[in-house]
Design a protein around this motif. Structure first.
Motif, short mmCIF file in Angstrom:
data_model
loop_
_atom_site.label_atom_id
_atom_site.label_comp_id
_atom_site.label_asym_id
_atom_site.label_seq_id
_atom_site.Cartn_x
_atom_site.Cartn_y
_atom_site.Cartn_z
N PHE A 21 41.93 45.88 34.35
CA PHE A 21 41.05 45.89 35.52
C PHE A 21 40.07 47.06 35.47
O PHE A 21 38.97 46.97 36.03
N TYR A 22 40.43 48.14 34.78
CA TYR A 22 39.47 49.23 34.57
C TYR A 22 38.28 48.73 33.77
O TYR A 22 37.12 49.09 34.04
N GLU A 23 38.55 47.89 32.78
CA GLU A 23 37.47 47.37 31.93
C GLU A 23 36.61 46.35 32.68
O GLU A 23 35.42 46.22 32.39
N ILE A 24 37.22 45.65 33.64
CA ILE A 24 36.50 44.60 34.36
C ILE A 24 35.70 45.17 35.53
O ILE A 24 34.56 44.75 35.77
N ASP A 25 36.23 46.14 36.24
CA ASP A 25 35.65 46.61 37.52
C ASP A 25 34.30 47.30 37.33
O ASP A 25 34.15 48.20 36.51
N ARG A 26 33.34 46.86 38.14
CA ARG A 26 32.02 47.51 38.16
C ARG A 26 31.66 48.00 39.56
O ARG A 26 30.54 48.42 39.80
N THR A 27 32.62 47.91 40.47
CA THR A 27 32.34 48.22 41.88
C THR A 27 33.00 49.50 42.36
O THR A 27 32.65 50.01 43.42
N GLY A 28 33.98 50.00 41.63
CA GLY A 28 34.75 51.16 42.08
C GLY A 28 35.90 50.78 42.99
O GLY A 28 36.65 51.65 43.47
N ARG A 29 36.11 49.48 43.22
CA ARG A 29 37.21 49.03 44.08
C ARG A 29 38.57 49.43 43.50
O ARG A 29 39.52 49.66 44.24
N ILE A 30 38.67 49.49 42.19
CA ILE A 30 39.96 49.73 41.55
C ILE A 30 40.54 51.09 41.94
O ILE A 30 41.76 51.29 41.88
N ASP A 31 39.70 52.02 42.37
CA ASP A 31 40.18 53.36 42.73
C ASP A 31 40.80 53.39 44.12
O ASP A 31 41.42 54.39 44.50
N ASN A 32 40.63 52.32 44.89
CA ASN A 32 41.22 52.25 46.23
C ASN A 32 42.60 51.62 46.11
O ASN A 32 42.79 50.42 46.28
N GLU A 33 43.60 52.42 45.81
CA GLU A 33 44.96 51.94 45.52
C GLU A 33 45.62 51.29 46.72
O GLU A 33 46.52 50.47 46.58
N LYS A 34 45.20 51.65 47.94
CA LYS A 34 45.87 51.15 49.13
C LYS A 34 45.36 49.79 49.57
O LYS A 34 45.98 49.13 50.40
N GLN A 41 39.29 40.51 44.36
CA GLN A 41 37.88 40.76 44.69
C GLN A 41 37.14 41.36 43.50
O GLN A 41 35.96 41.09 43.30
N ILE A 42 37.84 42.18 42.71
CA ILE A 42 37.22 42.74 41.50
C ILE A 42 36.85 41.62 40.53
O ILE A 42 35.76 41.62 39.95
N ILE A 43 37.77 40.65 40.38
CA ILE A 43 37.47 39.52 39.49
C ILE A 43 36.29 38.72 40.04
O ILE A 43 35.38 38.33 39.29
N GLU A 44 36.28 38.49 41.35
CA GLU A 44 35.20 37.71 41.96
C GLU A 44 33.84 38.38 41.73
O GLU A 44 32.89 37.75 41.25
N GLU A 45 33.74 39.67 42.08
CA GLU A 45 32.46 40.36 42.04
C GLU A 45 32.06 40.80 40.64
O GLU A 45 30.94 40.55 40.19
N SER A 46 33.00 41.48 39.96
CA SER A 46 32.64 42.12 38.69
C SER A 46 32.68 41.18 37.50
O SER A 46 31.95 41.37 36.53
N ARG A 126 47.03 50.65 38.81
CA ARG A 126 46.81 49.21 38.69
C ARG A 126 45.56 48.88 37.88
O ARG A 126 45.38 47.74 37.45
N GLY A 127 44.73 49.87 37.66
CA GLY A 127 43.60 49.64 36.76
C GLY A 127 44.04 49.31 35.35
O GLY A 127 43.29 48.73 34.56
N ASN A 128 45.27 49.69 35.02
CA ASN A 128 45.80 49.41 33.67
C ASN A 128 46.46 48.03 33.56
O ASN A 128 46.87 47.63 32.47
N TYR A 129 46.61 47.33 34.69
CA TYR A 129 47.13 45.96 34.61
C TYR A 129 46.16 45.12 33.78
O TYR A 129 44.94 45.26 33.87
N ARG A 130 46.73 44.22 32.98
CA ARG A 130 45.91 43.38 32.11
C ARG A 130 46.08 41.90 32.41
O ARG A 130 47.16 41.46 32.78
N ILE A 131 45.01 41.16 32.23
CA ILE A 131 45.05 39.70 32.42
C ILE A 131 45.84 39.07 31.27
O ILE A 131 45.53 39.30 30.10
N LEU A 132 46.85 38.31 31.62
CA LEU A 132 47.68 37.66 30.62
C LEU A 132 47.17 36.27 30.24
O LEU A 132 47.17 35.88 29.08
#
Length: 458
Positions: A21-34, A41-46, A126-132
């Motif tokens: 998700f770090y590689e996918i995110d272009r919005t900075g949403r991934i840093d909001n852990e809560k 939403q990261i997949i939708e937008e980025s 969670r930015g390190n989670y990967r799409i399987l």
């Protein structure tokens, strides 16, 4: 980004496989852990390039395909499992009661699903989670028949003014899970003044786990029903019919007819009995497709001539530390009984043990059962609250001639359930929250309550 075909959409989704998700995110949403739901939403937008919305139509409206991003976890035995149910759309009790299945909000929104599975791991960002895996999912004809029936069960409760009594245990694959757990999550219903918890359609965790087993680990599951059978009967009716020809027969005679060596004292008796009579002998019960998807567990009931089992029915070993710290709405006990169906395989004796030490065991039938929501929110909740209050105050342990007694809820204390030991020996102990050691305890359903459930098989 607009897609002209399903192939084009799936091809794009498959490009994400292996990406974090770090590689996918272009919005900075991934840093909001809560923030819950932000991975989707990261997949939708980025990744797909469209704005997050709450439209009633599917995400990829031009193709009628809804996007769902869902976690997979690895169990201690190395198997993959769904981390949670797949929540779909909120149920509007007032509108859904007016719809046919084809016009329902569930079907309009979720007829086709683009599922993107990611590997969930504890204790890592969670930015390190990967799409399987990315998968375009359409319900098989067999699944669709079960889901149609599930939807009808949910809507029937709404129409009966019982939206407040809906339980995930009512249905097989499609659930109606609670969405939110506070006063703001209460909704009105059309045919009763009783307020009801907000609910959403969802695919059960057991259904999603089965899908993961088939898609990612390529496990082969064995179906026991054909689509045309499920068009005519519910899963419960189908199971009852499969076993009906053996009702009233002695187990020894069933063993001969089914060509299955059945030793009633063996731990393998029940799995062998069920699989043999379903015509899938040698198949693990966990590998029967319908049982796996519907989270059906098995329990043997042996009734005495008075219609009650001799023994109470045991369930899981109790973790007292969890009990004292959890909340009722998300408690292990509530979750277990709301989300699980039990296939009660019922046998009976015609004589008491005193009358005939060599008495025969007869098969009475099967009953697909789940605990009703009014029971869950009634006596079960009262039991849980009483037990937690005792734990908070400190359990009273007292030495007796038979060992050590305690003041936790015992048999017949509430007519439903109780706590009692389940240990191989008296030295098999755990520590209570107050620091006292106690023999391992388990949760049990009272034998009288089991007798009431099985009365309808007479």
């Amino acid at each position: 980004m607009r897609f002209e075909s399903e192939i084009e959409l799936l091809s794009r989704a498959q490009e994400a496989e292996g990406m974090s998700f770090y590689e996918i995110d272009r919005t900075g949403r991934i840093d909001n852990e809560k923030a819950k739901g932000h991975l989707g939403q990261i997949i939708e937008e980025s990744f797909f390039g469209y704005e997050v919305n709450s439209n009633a139509e599917a995400d990829f409206a031009e193709l009628g395909i809804e996007l769902k991003v869902t976690p997979v976890k690895e169990l201690k035995n190395g198997q993959l499992s769904a981390k949670e149910r797949l929540v779909l759309n909120i149920i509007d009790f007032h509108k859904e009661a007016l719809n046919s299945f084809e016009d329902s909000s569930f079907w309009r929104k979720n007829e086709s699903l683009l599922l993107m599975f990611y590997k969930w791991l504890p204790d890592i960002p969670r930015g390190n989670y990967r799409i399987l895996k990315s998968h375009l999912h359409r319900f098989s004809e067999s699944d669709l028949q079960v889901i149609r029936n599930d939807w009808s069960i949910i809507v029937a409760k709404i129409k009966a003014g019982q939206a407040h009594l809906i339980s995930e245990g009512d249905t097989a694959y499609l659930g109606a899970c609670t969405k939110g757990a506070n006063r703001k999550s209460i909704r009105t219903q059309p045919f009763s003044p009783e307020p009801a918890m907000q609910r959403a359609f969802s695919l059960k965790a057991s259904y999603m786990t089965t899908l993961i087993r088939e898609l990612i680990t390529a496990e082969h599951l064995v179906p026991i029903a054909e689509p045309d059978e499920l068009q005519q009967k519910s899963l419960g009716q189908l199971l009852s019919d499969r076993f009906k020809k053996y009702e009233g027969m002695a187990v020894e005679d069933i063993a001969k007819e089914a060509d299955a060596p059945l030793n009633t004292k063996s731990k393998s008796f029940l799995p062998l009995f069920v699989s043999s009579l379903l015509g899938v002998k040698g198949t693990s019960l966990e590998d029967i497709e319908e049982f796996s998807k519907a989270n059906i567990k098995f329990k043997t009931v042996r009734l005495e001539p008075d219609g009650k089992p001799k023994e109470h029915m045991s369930f899981h070993t109790i973790n007292f530390q969890e009990w004292i710290n959890e909340e009722w709405e998300t408690s292990l006990l509530r979750t277990m009984f709301e989300e699980t169906k039990y296939l009660l395989v019922v046998f009976g004796y015609q004589e008491t043990l005193r009358e005939n030490p060599d008495r025969n065991l007869y098969f009475k039938g099967v009953h697909l059962w789940n605990m009703p929501m009014e029971e869950i929110e009634g006596r079960l909740k009262d039991f849980w609250l009483e037990g937690r209050a005792i734990l908070e105050e400190g359990v009273l342990l007292k030495k007796t001639n038979r060992g050590i007694s305690n003041n936790l809820p015992g048999p017949q204390s509430n007519g439903l359930c109780h706590v009692r030991p389940r240990a191989r020996n008296a030295g098999d102990r755990i520590i209570l929250p107050d620091g006292q050691p106690i023999t391992k305890q388990a949760f049990w359903i009272d034998r009288e309550y089991i007798g009431e459930i099985t009365k309808k098989l007479k």
